[in-house]
Design a protein around this motif. Structure first.
Motif, PDB file in Angstrom:
ATOM      1  N   TRP A  87       0.809  -1.218   0.000  1.00 31.33           N
ATOM      2  CA  TRP A  87       0.000   0.000   0.000  1.00 31.33           C
ATOM      3  C   TRP A  87       0.842   1.267   0.000  1.00 31.33           C
ATOM      4  O   TRP A  87       0.467   2.267  -0.613  1.00 31.33           O
ATOM      5  CB  TRP A  87      -0.955  -0.003   1.198  1.00 31.33           C
ATOM      6  CG  TRP A  87      -0.280   0.142   2.539  1.00 31.33           C
ATOM      7  CD1 TRP A  87       0.093  -0.862   3.379  1.00 31.33           C
ATOM      8  CD2 TRP A  87       0.100   1.361   3.182  1.00 31.33           C
ATOM      9  NE1 TRP A  87       0.695  -0.362   4.505  1.00 31.33           N
ATOM     10  CE2 TRP A  87       0.708   1.014   4.413  1.00 31.33           C
ATOM     11  CE3 TRP A  87      -0.002   2.707   2.852  1.00 31.33           C
ATOM     12  CZ2 TRP A  87       1.203   1.962   5.300  1.00 31.33           C
ATOM     13  CZ3 TRP A  87       0.492   3.658   3.732  1.00 31.33           C
ATOM     14  CH2 TRP A  87       1.086   3.283   4.947  1.00 31.33           C
ATOM     15  N   ASN A  88       1.997   1.266   0.685  1.00 31.01           N
ATOM     16  CA  ASN A  88       2.763   2.511   0.795  1.00 31.01           C
ATOM     17  C   ASN A  88       3.461   2.899  -0.502  1.00 31.01           C
ATOM     18  O   ASN A  88       4.012   3.995  -0.610  1.00 31.01           O
ATOM     19  CB  ASN A  88       3.775   2.432   1.935  1.00 31.01           C
ATOM     20  CG  ASN A  88       4.781   1.307   1.767  1.00 31.01           C
ATOM     21  OD1 ASN A  88       4.594   0.415   0.940  1.00 31.01           O
ATOM     22  ND2 ASN A  88       5.838   1.340   2.543  1.00 31.01           N
ATOM     23  N   MET A  89       3.433   2.014  -1.517  1.00 29.72           N
ATOM     24  CA  MET A  89       3.935   2.370  -2.839  1.00 29.72           C
ATOM     25  C   MET A  89       2.796   2.818  -3.754  1.00 29.72           C
ATOM     26  O   MET A  89       3.026   3.164  -4.910  1.00 29.72           O
ATOM     27  CB  MET A  89       4.671   1.184  -3.472  1.00 29.72           C
ATOM     28  CG  MET A  89       5.956   0.806  -2.767  1.00 29.72           C
ATOM     29  SD  MET A  89       6.831  -0.556  -3.572  1.00 29.72           S
ATOM     30  CE  MET A  89       7.329   0.210  -5.116  1.00 29.72           C
ATOM     31  N   LYS A  90       1.569   2.822  -3.230  1.00 26.91           N
ATOM     32  CA  LYS A  90       0.400   3.157  -4.040  1.00 26.91           C
ATOM     33  C   LYS A  90      -0.260   4.457  -3.593  1.00 26.91           C
ATOM     34  O   LYS A  90      -1.341   4.791  -4.065  1.00 26.91           O
ATOM     35  CB  LYS A  90      -0.613   2.008  -3.977  1.00 26.91           C
ATOM     36  CG  LYS A  90      -0.088   0.718  -4.606  1.00 26.91           C
ATOM     37  CD  LYS A  90      -0.872  -0.509  -4.182  1.00 26.91           C
ATOM     38  CE  LYS A  90      -2.290  -0.502  -4.640  1.00 26.91           C
ATOM     39  NZ  LYS A  90      -2.995  -1.768  -4.316  1.00 26.91           N
ATOM     40  N   ILE A  91       0.383   5.186  -2.675  1.00 24.25           N
ATOM     41  CA  ILE A  91      -0.183   6.440  -2.178  1.00 24.25           C
ATOM     42  C   ILE A  91       0.749   7.597  -2.532  1.00 24.25           C
ATOM     43  O   ILE A  91       1.954   7.548  -2.256  1.00 24.25           O
ATOM     44  CB  ILE A  91      -0.413   6.395  -0.656  1.00 24.25           C
ATOM     45  CG1 ILE A  91      -1.471   5.342  -0.308  1.00 24.25           C
ATOM     46  CG2 ILE A  91      -0.852   7.748  -0.133  1.00 24.25           C
ATOM     47  CD1 ILE A  91      -1.828   5.279   1.160  1.00 24.25           C
ATOM     48  N   ASP A  92       0.195   8.610  -3.157  1.00 24.35           N
ATOM     49  CA  ASP A  92       0.902   9.837  -3.494  1.00 24.35           C
ATOM     50  C   ASP A  92       1.603  10.388  -2.240  1.00 24.35           C
ATOM     51  O   ASP A  92       0.984  10.488  -1.177  1.00 24.35           O
ATOM     52  CB  ASP A  92      -0.142  10.842  -4.002  1.00 24.35           C
ATOM     53  CG  ASP A  92       0.460  12.130  -4.517  1.00 24.35           C
ATOM     54  OD1 ASP A  92       1.622  12.419  -4.215  1.00 24.35           O
ATOM     55  OD2 ASP A  92      -0.263  12.857  -5.222  1.00 24.35           O
ATOM     56  N   PRO A  93       2.909  10.737  -2.321  1.00 21.00           N
ATOM     57  CA  PRO A  93       3.597  11.297  -1.150  1.00 21.00           C
ATOM     58  C   PRO A  93       2.907  12.526  -0.566  1.00 21.00           C
ATOM     59  O   PRO A  93       2.978  12.766   0.640  1.00 21.00           O
ATOM     60  CB  PRO A  93       4.981  11.649  -1.699  1.00 21.00           C
ATOM     61  CG  PRO A  93       5.179  10.733  -2.849  1.00 21.00           C
ATOM     62  CD  PRO A  93       3.823  10.543  -3.455  1.00 21.00           C
ATOM     63  N   VAL A  94       2.231  13.314  -1.408  1.00 21.72           N
ATOM     64  CA  VAL A  94       1.501  14.481  -0.900  1.00 21.72           C
ATOM     65  C   VAL A  94       0.367  14.036   0.024  1.00 21.72           C
ATOM     66  O   VAL A  94       0.145  14.612   1.096  1.00 21.72           O
ATOM     67  CB  VAL A  94       0.953  15.325  -2.066  1.00 21.72           C
ATOM     68  CG1 VAL A  94       0.073  16.457  -1.550  1.00 21.72           C
ATOM     69  CG2 VAL A  94       2.098  15.889  -2.898  1.00 21.72           C
ATOM     70  N   LEU A  95      -0.355  12.976  -0.383  1.00 23.81           N
ATOM     71  CA  LEU A  95      -1.424  12.443   0.466  1.00 23.81           C
ATOM     72  C   LEU A  95      -0.854  11.821   1.734  1.00 23.81           C
ATOM     73  O   LEU A  95      -1.393  11.996   2.830  1.00 23.81           O
ATOM     74  CB  LEU A  95      -2.231  11.391  -0.298  1.00 23.81           C
ATOM     75  CG  LEU A  95      -3.212  11.875  -1.364  1.00 23.81           C
ATOM     76  CD1 LEU A  95      -3.862  10.680  -2.047  1.00 23.81           C
ATOM     77  CD2 LEU A  95      -4.273  12.778  -0.761  1.00 23.81           C
ATOM     78  N   ALA A  96       0.238  11.063   1.572  1.00 21.45           N
ATOM     79  CA  ALA A  96       0.845  10.415   2.736  1.00 21.45           C
ATOM     80  C   ALA A  96       1.269  11.443   3.774  1.00 21.45           C
ATOM     81  O   ALA A  96       1.088  11.246   4.980  1.00 21.45           O
ATOM     82  CB  ALA A  96       2.037   9.568   2.293  1.00 21.45           C
ATOM     83  N   GLU A  97       1.831  12.552   3.307  1.00 23.61           N
ATOM     84  CA  GLU A  97       2.245  13.612   4.229  1.00 23.61           C
ATOM     85  C   GLU A  97       1.035  14.238   4.919  1.00 23.61           C
ATOM     86  O   GLU A  97       1.046  14.492   6.123  1.00 23.61           O
ATOM     87  CB  GLU A  97       3.030  14.673   3.462  1.00 23.61           C
ATOM     88  CG  GLU A  97       3.615  15.771   4.337  1.00 23.61           C
ATOM     89  CD  GLU A  97       4.466  16.733   3.536  1.00 23.61           C
ATOM     90  OE1 GLU A  97       3.892  17.574   2.822  1.00 23.61           O
ATOM     91  OE2 GLU A  97       5.700  16.634   3.612  1.00 23.61           O
ATOM     92  N   LYS A  98      -0.024  14.456   4.160  1.00 18.65           N
ATOM     93  CA  LYS A  98      -1.235  15.061   4.716  1.00 18.65           C
ATOM     94  C   LYS A  98      -1.865  14.169   5.775  1.00 18.65           C
ATOM     95  O   LYS A  98      -2.361  14.647   6.801  1.00 18.65           O
ATOM     96  CB  LYS A  98      -2.233  15.323   3.588  1.00 18.65           C
ATOM     97  CG  LYS A  98      -3.542  15.945   4.053  1.00 18.65           C
ATOM     98  CD  LYS A  98      -4.464  16.199   2.882  1.00 18.65           C
ATOM     99  CE  LYS A  98      -5.786  16.796   3.354  1.00 18.65           C
ATOM    100  NZ  LYS A  98      -6.716  17.043   2.226  1.00 18.65           N
TER     101      LYS A  98
END
Length: 362
Positions: A87-98
């Motif tokens: 999953w952590n390779m499928k989430i935009d870093p901008v979303l992950a940071e938010k």
């Protein structure tokens, strides 16, 4: 990502939870073969009941197969690994940071603003639309629209509580914060070029009102001449031609380049790295890896043009891997010529075959 030979652990768990011998259901999976991705390998997989959804660079497939086919496939000597993307390779870093989630790279929100409160959920297979739509609604997301061209839902209501569950859906390819694109005539974007040289004194770059004279900053890594001898094009004239398409400023609708205002002041220069030599074969470029490293170290150019390539279509050669790394690590955009080898499968050259670059052909 676990890519030890065999069956991925996450896929094993999913198969065990669903597997019933009398009701063998289709599973979406990622396949990494032991052979290069090519038509023969695709035919080999199809003959074994595997439906290929898409090819992923540098050497893998997204596919669907029933449970029994997958259990046979992971023991096949021509297949290295069958599994799922975590999953952590499928989430935009901008979303992950938010959402304060672990992320694999630094978010680059400063490059382009995003639509607050919205998320674009992209599917591997458009045939899974109904299933994913139902699951997204169960997760409490409000679906604004579905883009059938790319197979993606634009949704509201994604948050830190449901983002990981959504990314864990095997049918979901990627979750992205939609970018807001602003049209502008400003000159603040710095562009770069790796080529055989550049004649900055050419009349096409001298400026015509309202466009200014082109400012340039460059390096010579060709191994010929002194390091600052970048403003000479070799006998091919290729670099000057390419720069003219990009930036020429004749103030004439038929002759201006695509972005004539770019590079128009001393702070926003056009970055050029010369790899061509005056002696020998003018078509050959030297030390392209040093050129990429130079533009990464300079940290100025956002968009870099490469109108050249090498005869390697795997996406896993040295230059392709290097381009992928610089795009990923430095938030640069590489625009690369697809090549001159025609439209057949496997005709895209390196580094256009890299997974993180934009390949352009006609």
């Amino acid at each position: 990502m676990d890519v030890t030979p065999g069956l991925g652990k996450r896929l094993q768990l999913r198969i065990k939870s669903h597997f019933q011998p009398e009701q063998s259901r289709d599973q979406l999976c990622v396949i990494i073969p032991n052979l290069p991705v090519q038509k023969e390998m695709e035919d080999y997989l199809r003959d074994r009941g595997i439906k290929i959804i898409r090819v992923m660079s540098p050497n893998s497939y997204v596919a669907k197969a029933n449970t029994q086919s997958i259990l046979k496939l992971h023991e096949d000597p021509l297949v290295h690994w069958v599994g799922e993307i975590p999953w952590n390779m499928k989430i935009d870093p901008v979303l992950a940071e938010k959402f304060s989630l672990p992320r694999l790279q630094k978010a680059a929100a400063h490059i382009c603003p995003v639509e607050e409160g919205k998320v674009l959920i992209i599917l591997y297979d458009k045939d899974d639309k109904a299933k994913v739509q139902s699951e997204l609604q169960t997760e409490g997301l409000a679906i604004e629209r579905y883009d059938k061209k790319i197979g993606a839902f634009l949704c509201q209501g994604c948050d830190s509580d449901n983002a990981v569950d959504i990314a864990n859906m095997p049918e979901v390819s990627f979750m992205q914060a939609p970018r807001l694109i602003k049209a502008s005539l400003e000159t603040s974007v710095i562009v770069g070029m790796i080529d055989c040289g550049f004649e900055i004194d050419h009349a096409a770059f001298m400026g015509r009102s309202p466009y200014p004279v082109l400012y340039g900053r460059g390096w010579n890594v060709s191994g010929e001449g002194v390091p600052d001898d970048v403003w000479n094009d070799n006998s091919l004239g290729h670099g000057t031609h390419v720069a003219g398409i990009m930036l020429s400023r004749w103030h004439n609708v038929n002759l201006d380049g695509m972005a004539p205002r770019t590079g128009g002041d001393d702070d926003h220069r056009f970055r050029v790295v010369r790899c061509g030599r005056d002696t020998g074969d003018p078509v050959i470029l030297y030390n392209v890896d040093l050129a990429m490293n130079t533009l990464a170290a300079d940290n100025g150019a956002l968009a870099i043009n490469c109108s050249w390539g090498a005869n390697d279509n795997t996406g896993s050669d040295y230059i392709s891997v290097l381009a992928d790394a610089y795009v990923w690590d430095n938030q640069q955009i590489y625009v690369v010529a697809a090549g001159n080898s025609g439209t057949a499968a496997g005709s895209i050259n390196s580094p256009a075959s890299a997974k993180n670059v934009i390949a352009v052909g006609s």
